[in-house]
Design an enzyme around this catalytic site. Structure first.
Site: not given
Ligand code: PHB
Ligand code: APR
Length: 407
Positions: A72, A201, A293, A297, A385
């Site tokens: 991505h 997000y 989460p 990270k 990120y």
């Molecule tokens: C996930 O795909 O499990 C995932 C992706 C982004 C995050 C947390 C978990 O910030």
């Protein structure tokens, strides 16, 4: 039993450390409480930073990652019903992320270690550490009904937040800093094609939501829920309804549903134990720190720790110099606190606080608007990120110029 490095825990940290040491000709034994099948099936994180994906490729365990991983170059911030794409790669000179389940990384590393003749003992019990203050630490454990002793030169505690390594350091010799967030994540794995190409997000007055994925057929979704949420109170219909509400946009986004394959509620916490070394014991990964989460990270910070540790151990075993070992904790903690800040920043930016009011909501939206429209603000999100380069913190990005004298 004897080895150079005893490694406790066959998660990403322990397995990657064993792999990196092997590449340096240093032998290790990995002790794991769970079975191989359990370790390979635990659904955990799913986002690899740029350098984590590169590490797997560069060290010969990235073949399936290259085939199956989803690269991505951006992500969406969704607020006020509108999606704003952050072009991660454009903002970081081509760096990006790869979506690839943590359990897949574990599978690849276990396969690589066993193929190379590495020793991983699964389903061990009663693990204890002794002599970590001296030169001949010993790890005692039971395996297949027999009590065993593993004599090591060094011990790596890679046994996660609930392991035995951190508590093996006298409480007088360590300090912890922690913060519990006033909300949790309810996560599902659904047999449904992702509803977008990238991660979304979402900031919403009812709470945060995240659209992620595992493959073209499997979607990973999360909802902010109150702490102590019970899964029984969240039947599939309620989960999907809430996801539709929070992810809705005014440009016709459609969330695809499907059978829920796995679900769980995860509390959100920040935790750091310092120092990450005591005598011949070195902590790495979740054994030393936990991040919320939101910033994706946890796995990546574990990988950074073991890269530092493998480098330091290699210098010690091959040149007899302990400078790297001496700097290990400080070097890791500099990055740990950078990542703690970024994870807390993203969490507070996107989640509804328990005392949410109009003012807090408007501040969050104003901040999101700034990140979505300012290159400087978006770069702050993007560079953290995709992952700061490993040598971040050891160099000054922006040397301060002398003040220009007033004319
Ligand atoms: C996930 O795909 O499990 C995932 C992706 C982004 C995050 C947390 C978990 O910030
Ligand atoms: N003895 C041996 N093994 C142990 C013990 C013990 N006493 N206690 C725990 N373990 C094992 C666990 O079963 C697990 O396989 O140690 C491993 C620790 O792995 P993780 O918890 O995955 O931690 P880490 O390798 O640091 O990776 C961090 O994993 O939990 C996620 O969100 C976290 O993504 C992050 C990543």
């Amino acid at each position: 039993m004897r080895t150079q490095v005893g490694i406790i825990g066959a998660g990403p940290a322990g397995l990657m450390l064993s792999h990196l040491l092997h590449l340096e000709g240093i032998d290790s034994v990995v002790l794991e409480t769970r079975s191989r099948s359990y370790a390979e099936s635990r659904v955990r994180a799913g986002v690899l930073e740029h350098d984590t994906a590169q590490l797997l490729t560069d060290t010969g365990v990235g073949e399936r990652l290259r085939r199956e991983g989803l690269v991505h170059t951006g992500l969406d911030l969704r607020f006020d019903g509108v999606s704003r794409r952050i072009d991660l790669s454009a903002l970081t000179s081509g760096r990006g992320i790869t979506v690839y389940g943590q359990q897949e990384v574990v599978k690849d590393l276990i396969a690589a270690r066993l193929a190379a003749g590495g020793e991983i003992l699964f389903e061990v019990t009663d693990v204890s550490l002794d002599g970590i203050d001296g030169d001949t630490p010993v790890v005692r454990f039971k395996h297949e009904g027999t009590i065993r002793e593993l004599s090591c030169v060094m011990v790596a505690g890679c046994d996660g937040f609930h392991g035995v390594s951190r508590p093996s350091i006298p409480s007088s010799a360590r300090r912890t800093v922690e913060h519990t967030y006033p909300f949790s994540w309810l996560g599902i794995l659904a047999q449904a094609a992702p509803s977008a190409h990238e991660l979304i997000y979402t900031h919403h007055e009812r709470g945060f939501a995240l659209h992620s994925m595992r493959s073209p057929e499997v979607t990973r979704l999360y909802l902010q829920v109150p702490n102590e949420t019970l899964l029984d109170d969240w039947p599939a219909a309620r989960i999907w309804d809430e996801l539709h509400t929070r992810l809705a946009t005014n440009d016709g986004f459609t969330l695809k549903e499907g059978p829920i394959l796995e679900q769980g509620v995860t509390p959100m916490r920040s935790f750091v134990t310092e120092p990450m070394r005591h005598g011949q014991l070195f902590l790495a990964g979740d054994a030393a720190h936990i991040v919320p989460p939101t910033g994706a990270k946890g796995l990546n910070l574990a990988m950074a720790d073991v890269r530092f540790l493998a480098d330091a151990l290699s210098t010690w075993f091959r040149q007899g110099r302990d400078t790297g070992l001496g700097e290990y904790s400080a070097r890791c903690l500099r990055r740990v606190w950078r990542v703690q800040h970024f994870s807390a920043w993203m969490t507070n930016l996107l989640h509804q606080p328990v005392d949410a009011d109009e003012f807090s909501h408007r501040l969050q939206v104003a901040h999101l608007e700034y990140v979505a429209t300012s290159t400087a603000a978006a770069t702050t999100l993007a560079e953290n990120y995709v992952g700061l380069p490993l040598d971040w913190g050891s160099r000054v990005d922006m040397p301060a110029r002398p003040p220009v004298p007033f004319a």
